[in-house]
Design a protein around this motif. Structure first.
Motif, PDB file in Angstrom:
ATOM      1  N   UNK A  46      19.819  11.300 -16.019  1.00  0.00           N
ATOM      2  CA  UNK A  46      19.642  11.795 -14.660  1.00  0.00           C
ATOM      3  C   UNK A  46      19.418  13.310 -14.671  1.00  0.00           C
ATOM      4  N   UNK A  47      18.803  13.794 -13.610  1.00  0.00           N
ATOM      5  CA  UNK A  47      18.482  15.214 -13.467  1.00  0.00           C
ATOM      6  C   UNK A  47      19.737  16.079 -13.572  1.00  0.00           C
ATOM      7  N   UNK A 106      20.182   4.550 -10.232  1.00  0.00           N
ATOM      8  CA  UNK A 106      19.892   5.976 -10.099  1.00  0.00           C
ATOM      9  C   UNK A 106      19.156   6.251  -8.795  1.00  0.00           C
ATOM     10  N   UNK A 107      19.683   7.210  -8.047  1.00  0.00           N
ATOM     11  CA  UNK A 107      19.022   7.728  -6.855  1.00  0.00           C
ATOM     12  C   UNK A 107      18.881   9.240  -7.039  1.00  0.00           C
ATOM     13  N   UNK A 108      18.212   9.891  -6.117  1.00  0.00           N
ATOM     14  CA  UNK A 108      17.947  11.311  -6.320  1.00  0.00           C
ATOM     15  C   UNK A 108      19.217  12.154  -6.274  1.00  0.00           C
ATOM     16  N   UNK A 109      20.187  11.783  -5.445  1.00  0.00           N
ATOM     17  CA  UNK A 109      21.381  12.613  -5.288  1.00  0.00           C
ATOM     18  C   UNK A 109      22.465  12.305  -6.309  1.00  0.00           C
ATOM     19  N   UNK A 110      22.506  11.067  -6.813  1.00  0.00           N
ATOM     20  CA  UNK A 110      23.561  10.652  -7.744  1.00  0.00           C
ATOM     21  C   UNK A 110      23.194   9.286  -8.296  1.00  0.00           C
ATOM     22  N   UNK A 111      24.064   8.764  -9.175  1.00  0.00           N
ATOM     23  CA  UNK A 111      23.899   7.381  -9.610  1.00  0.00           C
ATOM     24  C   UNK A 111      25.143   6.595  -9.215  1.00  0.00           C
ATOM     25  N   UNK A 112      24.984   5.278  -9.171  1.00  0.00           N
ATOM     26  CA  UNK A 112      26.029   4.421  -8.633  1.00  0.00           C
ATOM     27  C   UNK A 112      26.232   3.204  -9.529  1.00  0.00           C
ATOM     28  N   UNK A 113      27.467   2.717  -9.550  1.00  0.00           N
ATOM     29  CA  UNK A 113      27.757   1.457 -10.226  1.00  0.00           C
ATOM     30  C   UNK A 113      28.763   0.671  -9.403  1.00  0.00           C
TER      31      UNK A 113
END
Length: 255
Positions: A46-47, A106-113
């Motif tokens: 991720x960025x 993965x999304x632009x602001x964060x990642x999720x599980x």
């Protein structure tokens, strides 16, 4: 003359599971910049995580994150690839039904599980150091989907064929390291992102150099006029590069 360098990280710059850049690598990047050569970190990471890794030069380089689904130049997003929500929901369901693996959105602001496995959560937060949020169900996330990654600590051999058979007609499914496979939007890959970045910077393909070791690097290696596959790359990757090396640093020091 080389004006833009794009390099994969895991297995290419980061060897043997390393989570920190080799000593002196950021100094090499600084010297390249002084010579007018720009650097882009190209990774499935991720960025946010890439900026942590390259902290001493984080504002001096460009980013091809999420295996090309997000390309950032001078803190400006110049391209992104998105996965349709319905397809994402079906992938989440398939991961749950398969069992033994963990899903990371993965999304632009964060990642999720929505995994509750302590070992997986520790790996992401403490080892890889992602900005990750734990939710009850991934379907509740309203942000656009950049990438879906699936982790199997026993290796990708156990899950790659399974998910390819189910989804390869709709979405790109690639290995990304030893324990990850990535679902990437059909129009997104490291090569497309590098092409977008080069065009944005006014750089021609023949003025680009790329490094990689896995199947998610193929398009990037093919785009760059000069490209290096790592000596220990996955089978067949070197046919897409113009050369082979066992050290990114050694090549960069010669520029």
């Amino acid at each position: 003359m080389i004006k833009l360098i794009s390099s994969d990280l895991d297995g290419t710059i980061l060897k043997n599971g390393a989570q920190e850049l080799p000593a002196g690598f950021c100094d090499i990047v600084k010297r390249l910049k002084e010579k007018g050569i720009q650097f882009a970190a190209a990774s499935g990471r991720q960025y946010y995580n890439l900026r942590l890794l390259f902290d001493p030069v984080k504002d001096d380089i460009h980013y091809i994150a999420e295996n090309g689904s997000l390309c950032v130049c001078h803190n400006q997003v110049i391209s992104k690839g998105l996965i349709e929500r319905d397809l994402g929901f079906r992938i989440f369901k398939a991961v749950r039904e398969r069992g033994g693996c963990h899903c990371l959105l993965s999304c632009e602001s964060a990642c999720y599980t929505d995994s509750k496995d302590p070992a997986f959560i520790r790996h992401i937060l403490d080892v890889v150091r992602y900005d990750m949020r734990i939710v009850d169900r991934l379907e509740e996330i309203t942000e656009p989907f950049l990438k879906i990654a699936v982790c199997d600590f026993s290796g990708t051999d156990n899950i790659m064929a399974y998910f390819q058979k189910m989804f390869e007609a709709e979405i790109k499914v690639v290995t990304s390291g030893m324990i990850w496979i990535d679902f990437i939007a059909p129009n997104a890959n490291k090569g497309t992102a590098l092409a977008n970045l080069a065009e944005h910077l006014g750089v021609m393909p023949e003025e680009c150099m790329a490094f990689g070791d896995q199947y998610n690097d193929v398009e990037m290696l093919k785009f760059a006029g000069t490209s290096y596959a790592m000596a220990d790359c996955a089978p067949g990757i070197s046919q897409y590069s113009t050369d082979v090396t066992d050290s990114v640093e050694d090549v960069l020091k010669r520029l």
